[in-house]
Design a protein around this motif. Structure first.
Motif, PDB file in Angstrom:
ATOM      1  N   CYS A  12     -28.227  -0.773  23.694  1.00 22.94           N
ATOM      2  CA  CYS A  12     -27.022  -0.977  24.681  1.00 22.94           C
ATOM      3  C   CYS A  12     -26.268  -2.288  24.167  1.00 22.94           C
ATOM      4  O   CYS A  12     -25.156  -2.317  24.407  1.00 22.94           O
ATOM      5  CB  CYS A  12     -27.968  -1.534  26.071  1.00 22.94           C
ATOM      6  N   GLY A  13     -26.832  -2.789  23.188  1.00 22.31           N
ATOM      7  CA  GLY A  13     -26.023  -4.294  22.696  1.00 22.31           C
ATOM      8  C   GLY A  13     -24.929  -3.712  21.898  1.00 22.31           C
ATOM      9  O   GLY A  13     -23.967  -4.227  21.493  1.00 22.31           O
ATOM     10  N   VAL A  14     -25.284  -2.620  21.230  1.00 16.93           N
ATOM     11  CA  VAL A  14     -24.546  -2.027  20.152  1.00 16.93           C
ATOM     12  C   VAL A  14     -23.374  -1.246  20.739  1.00 16.93           C
ATOM     13  O   VAL A  14     -22.133  -1.302  20.410  1.00 16.93           O
ATOM     14  CB  VAL A  14     -25.327  -0.839  19.311  1.00 16.93           C
ATOM     15  N   ALA A  15     -23.577  -0.724  22.056  1.00 17.32           N
ATOM     16  CA  ALA A  15     -22.511   0.244  22.676  1.00 17.32           C
ATOM     17  C   ALA A  15     -21.680  -0.907  23.520  1.00 17.32           C
ATOM     18  O   ALA A  15     -20.559  -0.267  23.863  1.00 17.32           O
ATOM     19  CB  ALA A  15     -23.167   1.029  23.541  1.00 17.32           C
ATOM     20  N   ALA A  16     -22.176  -2.097  23.897  1.00 16.19           N
ATOM     21  CA  ALA A  16     -21.189  -2.684  24.799  1.00 16.19           C
ATOM     22  C   ALA A  16     -19.990  -3.164  24.451  1.00 16.19           C
ATOM     23  O   ALA A  16     -19.031  -2.953  25.278  1.00 16.19           O
ATOM     24  CB  ALA A  16     -22.129  -4.061  25.338  1.00 16.19           C
ATOM     25  N   GLY A  17     -19.789  -3.615  23.317  1.00 19.54           N
ATOM     26  CA  GLY A  17     -18.348  -3.872  22.554  1.00 19.54           C
ATOM     27  C   GLY A  17     -17.492  -2.861  22.530  1.00 19.54           C
ATOM     28  O   GLY A  17     -16.495  -2.880  22.927  1.00 19.54           O
ATOM     29  N   PRO A  18     -17.726  -1.728  21.756  1.00 21.65           N
ATOM     30  CA  PRO A  18     -17.094  -0.705  21.708  1.00 21.65           C
ATOM     31  C   PRO A  18     -16.657  -0.287  22.912  1.00 21.65           C
ATOM     32  O   PRO A  18     -15.193   0.299  23.290  1.00 21.65           O
ATOM     33  CB  PRO A  18     -17.641   0.311  20.851  1.00 21.65           C
ATOM     34  N   LEU A  19     -17.355  -0.006  24.163  1.00 20.91           N
ATOM     35  CA  LEU A  19     -17.013   0.199  25.316  1.00 20.91           C
ATOM     36  C   LEU A  19     -15.805  -0.592  25.959  1.00 20.91           C
ATOM     37  O   LEU A  19     -14.973  -0.057  26.568  1.00 20.91           O
ATOM     38  CB  LEU A  19     -18.235   0.482  26.227  1.00 20.91           C
TER      39      LEU A  19
END
Length: 223
Positions: A12-19
């Motif tokens: 979830c930490g990897v996905a948060a920024g791109p989203l």
């Protein structure tokens, strides 16, 4: 092979920024009256398809909060979780609050509104929630840098300190732009996006370090 529950939280930490950055950038490009360089991301929630940005705040905040739980579990394996996961959780809560309380118009957006910021109770609540993110994240970077220094992880420590400095400097320049500073008003949104890019990149790097630690199991956990 199935993914462990905690690995899912760390991803979830990897996905948060791109989203967050992807959705807000696309939403801004689709509005001809909106300037990515001049206007804050929060202004995208004020009119038109504003619900998209509200949902973006809520989902990103939920992802960051989930990552904070996963980070706390992984860091706790060495017997000291520390304050970093708690600060990341506050950052996530701040983004959720920023979605629940809409900002006040600034810099002439939406069209027909004043350039000067005029605060309303909802706008004050929005800024208070946003402060949890914009102050909590650089503090998390600094504390993680100190933790890394104690373990002689010089590269991670240096990267974390530089992230905190760049993040907070860009945040201050963005704030000055939104306060109609003549030299920064035209690029306030650009500095805000630079701040968020730097901050979310650090979160993604931290998540990847913890994912590597979780995968190896037998190796010392990044601290």
């Amino acid at each position: 092979m199935s993914m462990s529950p905690n690995r899912g939280l760390l991803w979830c930490g990897v996905a948060a920024g791109p989203l967050f950055l992807g959705v807000s950038t696309l939403a801004g490009l689709l509005r001809p009256e909106y300037s990515l360089a001049r206007h804050p991301i929060s202004s995208l929630a004020l009119n038109g398809a504003g619900g998209v940005q509200v949902l973006n705040f809520l989902l990103t905040g939920a992802l960051l909060t989930a990552f904070a739980v996963g980070a706390g579990r992984e860091l706790g394996r060495v017997g000291r979780t520390g304050p970093v996961p708690w600060l990341l959780g506050l950052c996530g809560a701040g983004l959720v609050g920023a979605g629940l309380f809409r900002t006040d118009p600034v810099s002439g957006y939406p069209p027909g509104t004043p350039h000067e910021l005029v605060y309303t109770p909802l706008g004050v609540l929005h800024d208070a929630a946003s402060a949890l993110f914009f102050f909590g994240l650089p503090l998390a970077c600094v504390l993680y840098a100190l933790r890394s220094l104690a373990d002689r992880r010089w590269v991670v420590a240096g990267y974390s300190v530089l992230t905190a400095a760049a993040f907070f400097a860009c945040f201050l320049w963005a704030s000055a732009g939104f306060q109609q500073n003549p030299g920064l008003v035209a690029v306030g949104g650009l500095y805000q996006r630079a701040s968020l890019l730097v901050g979310f990149a650090w979160i993604a790097v931290l998540a990847l370090l913890l994912l590597r630690s979780e995968k190896t199991r037998g190796a010392p956990t990044p601290r």
